[in-house]
Design a protein around this motif. Structure first.
Motif, mmCIF file in Angstrom:
data_model
loop_
_atom_site.group_PDB
_atom_site.id
_atom_site.type_symbol
_atom_site.label_atom_id
_atom_site.label_comp_id
_atom_site.label_asym_id
_atom_site.label_seq_id
_atom_site.Cartn_x
_atom_site.Cartn_y
_atom_site.Cartn_z
ATOM 1 N N VAL A 46 0.838 -1.212 0.000
ATOM 2 C CA VAL A 46 0.000 0.000 0.000
ATOM 3 C C VAL A 46 0.870 1.258 0.000
ATOM 4 O O VAL A 46 0.620 2.195 -0.756
ATOM 5 N N VAL A 47 1.909 1.275 0.811
ATOM 6 C CA VAL A 47 2.802 2.441 0.849
ATOM 7 C C VAL A 47 3.508 2.614 -0.496
ATOM 8 O O VAL A 47 3.610 3.727 -1.017
ATOM 9 N N THR A 79 1.543 4.378 -3.340
ATOM 10 C CA THR A 79 1.226 5.797 -3.234
ATOM 11 C C THR A 79 1.826 6.538 -4.425
ATOM 12 O O THR A 79 3.013 6.450 -4.689
ATOM 13 N N GLY A 80 0.983 7.230 -5.146
ATOM 14 C CA GLY A 80 1.424 7.987 -6.313
ATOM 15 C C GLY A 80 1.445 7.198 -7.606
ATOM 16 O O GLY A 80 1.695 7.763 -8.667
ATOM 17 N N PRO A 93 -4.013 3.185 -2.563
ATOM 18 C CA PRO A 93 -4.289 4.588 -2.865
ATOM 19 C C PRO A 93 -4.316 4.882 -4.368
ATOM 20 O O PRO A 93 -4.110 6.024 -4.780
ATOM 21 N N CYS A 94 -4.530 3.854 -5.169
ATOM 22 C CA CYS A 94 -4.572 4.014 -6.622
ATOM 23 C C CYS A 94 -5.485 2.925 -7.184
ATOM 24 O O CYS A 94 -5.868 2.003 -6.464
#
Length: 169
Positions: A101-102, A105-106, A138-139
């Protein structure tokens, strides 16, 4: 656009193939592997607590870390070879699901594969880490089958429930 293909021992070929078929040659592809350090940490702790005070050279946790690192490098190399084009290799350590997950990001897309029960459709086809990633990424996530998709009745039959009080069929 950056695409991350989450590389795991059982499903990496399907993720690499999905990255190839769903990206253009100018898009960046990141091959991500996350080390689960739990086994090595357990070995370190057991050795320190029970067996090896004063003899750090005999700590089996160190050997497990070395073996895991070598295995990850080999897996990422195999994935890069299968991809057959320039890519970035990324290794993370810690809880696998959180590391993915980290790392996502982006990113513009995260590709991962079902890693649970491959004999049927449904929630059991996702392992714990993959379920967490799908729920928290997050995507956008492309969730693929690593092999043949099971042939079943679609949609699944509803579970048997007694009718609600006062409900008329």
């Amino acid at each position: 656009m950056s695409v991350i293909a989450w590389i795991t021992e059982g499903t990496w070929p399907a993720c690499v193939d999905a990255a190839l078929t769903r990206t253009s040659p100018d898009e960046d592809i990141v091959l991500l592997y996350v080390h689960d350090d739990t086994l090595a940490e357990t070995a370190h702790g057991a050795f320190a607590g029970l067996l090896g005070r004063g003899h750090p050279e005999r700590d089996p946790g160190t050997r497990l870390e070395q073996l895991a690192a070598a295995s990850a490098r080999e897996l990422l190399q195999a994935a890069a070879d299968r991809l057959g084009r320039p890519c970035t290799r990324m290794e993370r350590h810690g809880r696998v699901e959180r590391g993915v997950v980290v790392a996502a990001t982006g990113a513009d897309l995260l590709i991962c594969a079902r890693d649970g029960d491959q004999s049927r459709l449904g929630p059991h086809s996702l392992g714990h880490a993959t379920r967490f990633v799908v729920d928290h990424a997050p995507c956008p996530v492309l969730l693929i089958w690593p092999g043949e998709i099971p042939q079943t009745d679609l949609p699944p039959h509803p579970p048997p429930h007694p009718p609600a009080p006062g409900h008329r069929p």
